[in-house]
Design a protein around this motif. Structure first.
Motif, PDB file in Angstrom:
ATOM      1  N   ASP A   1       0.826  -1.206   0.000  1.00 14.09           N
ATOM      2  CA  ASP A   1       0.000   0.000   0.000  1.00 14.09           C
ATOM      3  C   ASP A   1       0.862   1.259   0.000  1.00 14.09           C
ATOM      4  O   ASP A   1       0.552   2.240  -0.687  1.00 14.09           O
ATOM      5  N   GLN A   2       1.951   1.215   0.774  1.00 12.73           N
ATOM      6  CA  GLN A   2       2.837   2.377   0.838  1.00 12.73           C
ATOM      7  C   GLN A   2       3.516   2.625  -0.504  1.00 12.73           C
ATOM      8  O   GLN A   2       3.563   3.753  -0.993  1.00 12.73           O
ATOM      9  N   TRP A   3       4.045   1.549  -1.128  1.00 10.66           N
ATOM     10  CA  TRP A   3       4.722   1.696  -2.419  1.00 10.66           C
ATOM     11  C   TRP A   3       3.743   2.181  -3.488  1.00 10.66           C
ATOM     12  O   TRP A   3       4.071   3.031  -4.320  1.00 10.66           O
ATOM     13  N   ASN A   4       2.531   1.629  -3.470  1.00 11.64           N
ATOM     14  CA  ASN A   4       1.532   2.036  -4.455  1.00 11.64           C
ATOM     15  C   ASN A   4       1.142   3.500  -4.281  1.00 11.64           C
ATOM     16  O   ASN A   4       0.932   4.216  -5.263  1.00 11.64           O
ATOM     17  N   ALA A   5       1.034   3.948  -3.033  1.00 10.52           N
ATOM     18  CA  ALA A   5       0.665   5.343  -2.774  1.00 10.52           C
ATOM     19  C   ALA A   5       1.744   6.293  -3.275  1.00 10.52           C
ATOM     20  O   ALA A   5       1.448   7.323  -3.894  1.00 10.52           O
ATOM     21  N   VAL A   6       3.016   5.941  -3.022  1.00 13.15           N
ATOM     22  CA  VAL A   6       4.122   6.778  -3.488  1.00 13.15           C
ATOM     23  C   VAL A   6       4.129   6.845  -5.013  1.00 13.15           C
ATOM     24  O   VAL A   6       4.279   7.920  -5.613  1.00 13.15           O
ATOM     25  N   THR A   7       3.958   5.701  -5.652  1.00 10.59           N
ATOM     26  CA  THR A   7       3.949   5.667  -7.116  1.00 10.59           C
ATOM     27  C   THR A   7       2.792   6.466  -7.679  1.00 10.59           C
ATOM     28  O   THR A   7       2.949   7.215  -8.653  1.00 10.59           O
ATOM     29  N   ARG A   8       1.620   6.335  -7.081  1.00  9.40           N
ATOM     30  CA  ARG A   8       0.435   7.059  -7.556  1.00  9.40           C
ATOM     31  C   ARG A   8       0.649   8.567  -7.438  1.00  9.40           C
ATOM     32  O   ARG A   8       0.354   9.326  -8.365  1.00  9.40           O
ATOM     33  N   ASP A   9       1.201   9.020  -6.318  1.00  9.15           N
ATOM     34  CA  ASP A   9       1.456  10.447  -6.131  1.00  9.15           C
ATOM     35  C   ASP A   9       2.484  10.955  -7.135  1.00  9.15           C
ATOM     36  O   ASP A   9       2.372  12.062  -7.667  1.00  9.15           O
TER      37      ASP A   9
ATOM     38  N   LEU B   1       3.095   9.748 -10.177  1.00 16.11           N
ATOM     39  CA  LEU B   1       2.506   9.798 -11.511  1.00 16.11           C
ATOM     40  C   LEU B   1       1.618  11.010 -11.699  1.00 16.11           C
ATOM     41  O   LEU B   1       1.557  11.595 -12.785  1.00 16.11           O
ATOM     42  N   ARG B   2       0.932  11.399 -10.651  1.00 14.46           N
ATOM     43  CA  ARG B   2      -0.023  12.497 -10.767  1.00 14.46           C
ATOM     44  C   ARG B   2       0.627  13.873 -10.659  1.00 14.46           C
ATOM     45  O   ARG B   2       0.027  14.863 -11.055  1.00 14.46           O
TER      46      ARG B   2
ATOM     47  N   ARG C   1       4.156  14.803 -11.452  1.00 11.70           N
ATOM     48  CA  ARG C   1       5.464  15.059 -12.052  1.00 11.70           C
ATOM     49  C   ARG C   1       5.279  15.653 -13.440  1.00 11.70           C
ATOM     50  O   ARG C   1       4.989  14.941 -14.412  1.00 11.70           O
ATOM     51  N   THR C   2       5.469  16.966 -13.582  1.00 11.48           N
ATOM     52  CA  THR C   2       5.169  17.629 -14.856  1.00 11.48           C
ATOM     53  C   THR C   2       6.208  17.336 -15.931  1.00 11.48           C
ATOM     54  O   THR C   2       5.913  17.477 -17.122  1.00 11.48           O
ATOM     55  N   VAL C   3       7.427  16.934 -15.565  1.00 14.09           N
ATOM     56  CA  VAL C   3       8.469  16.650 -16.564  1.00 14.09           C
ATOM     57  C   VAL C   3       8.438  15.192 -17.010  1.00 14.09           C
ATOM     58  O   VAL C   3       9.257  14.780 -17.838  1.00 14.09           O
ATOM     59  N   LEU C   4       7.500  14.416 -16.484  1.00 12.38           N
ATOM     60  CA  LEU C   4       7.392  13.010 -16.876  1.00 12.38           C
ATOM     61  C   LEU C   4       6.808  12.918 -18.281  1.00 12.38           C
ATOM     62  O   LEU C   4       5.658  13.256 -18.514  1.00 12.38           O
ATOM     63  N   ARG C   5       7.607  12.443 -19.227  1.00  9.02           N
ATOM     64  CA  ARG C   5       7.180  12.373 -20.624  1.00  9.02           C
ATOM     65  C   ARG C   5       6.406  11.101 -20.932  1.00  9.02           C
ATOM     66  O   ARG C   5       5.483  11.091 -21.740  1.00  9.02           O
ATOM     67  N   ARG C   6       6.792   9.998 -20.284  1.00 11.34           N
ATOM     68  CA  ARG C   6       6.145   8.725 -20.603  1.00 11.34           C
ATOM     69  C   ARG C   6       6.494   7.687 -19.538  1.00 11.34           C
ATOM     70  O   ARG C   6       7.552   7.751 -18.910  1.00 11.34           O
ATOM     71  N   VAL C   7       5.582   6.760 -19.362  1.00  9.89           N
ATOM     72  CA  VAL C   7       5.855   5.566 -18.565  1.00  9.89           C
ATOM     73  C   VAL C   7       5.958   4.388 -19.523  1.00  9.89           C
ATOM     74  O   VAL C   7       5.047   4.154 -20.329  1.00  9.89           O
ATOM     75  N   CYS C   8       7.074   3.684 -19.471  1.00  9.96           N
ATOM     76  CA  CYS C   8       7.213   2.437 -20.209  1.00  9.96           C
ATOM     77  C   CYS C   8       6.686   1.324 -19.317  1.00  9.96           C
ATOM     78  O   CYS C   8       7.273   1.043 -18.259  1.00  9.96           O
TER      79      CYS C   8
END
Length: 214
Positions: free
Chosen positions: A107-115, A117-118, A120-127
């Motif tokens: 749950d902790q890892w998923n929460a960090v990842t979700r935050d 993804l939502r 990070r404005t410089v994130l161009r793509r997720v492979c």
């Protein structure tokens, strides 16, 4: 159209040059306060545990020891940042689908990842890495739902294609592209790679270098 046909020799060379830059581990992040300041374009890598994320990252940069590969699922328990001389940053997201992790850790890892993804404005793509031997699973579609909801552009990247027959690979690519065609944040083309044989690596480099240049 083959994978190689999608990119010109100039674009292939641009990808080679970008990923020939010195790649260095920056930091591991377990909460949003520890994220580095936004700078170069970022490309993140997600996938089920043991899908080959670390191995693919090492193959892209040509450094076997950059990202830690392990036969133990779920070893990557934080968001790991790698910097290529400030030209692009590669982000190794925690593996999902780990069987031995506690529910609290998951749950902790998923929460960090979700935050991440939502926000990070410089994130161009997720492979989004998918083991070619198994194809899309329910847990993968759940991650795709999250990416669609967060409006984060993502692309399916098949791994370990040297482990299946060419006819099976062709069928898998076609089936996968049909499954993502109506997903709003999904890139329409599936990439196929083998970190062990080097198949598809130069194409993925070219694609990511083009994203960083935008």
């Amino acid at each position: 159209m083959t994978q190689a046909d999608a990119f010109s020799p100039k674009e292939i060379e641009a990808g080679r040059l970008m990923f020939a830059k010195r790649a260095e581990f920056m930091l591991g992040v377990v909460n949003m306060d520890a994220l580095p300041d936004e700078g170069p374009a970022e490309v993140a890598f997600a996938g089920r545990s043991n899908v080959g994320k670390s191995t693919l990252l090492n193959a892209l940069v040509g450094q076997n020891g950059l990202a830690r590969a392990s036969n133990t699922p779920g070893r990557t328990r934080e968001i790991n940042y790698f910097d290529l001389e400030s030209a692009i940053r590669l982000v190794d997201l925690p593996g999902y689908g780990y069987a031995k992790a506690s529910r609290k850790d998951v749950d902790q890892w998923n929460a960090v990842t979700r935050d991440f993804l939502r926000g990070r404005t410089v994130l161009r793509r997720v492979c989004l890495l998918i083991d070619s031997r198994h194809g899309l699973k329910t847990v993968d579609t759940e991650i795709m739902d999250l990416l669609d909801e967060a409006a984060v552009n993502y692309q399916i990247v098949l791994t370990k294609i040297d482990k299946i027959k060419p006819t099976a690979l062709t069928a898998l690519i076609g089936e996968t592209e049909k499954k993502i065609i109506r997903r709003p944040a999904a890139h329409p083309f599936v990439r196929a790679t083998s970190s062990e044989k080097g198949d598809g690596i130069e194409i993925l480099r070219a694609e990511l270098a083009a994203l960083a240049a935008q």
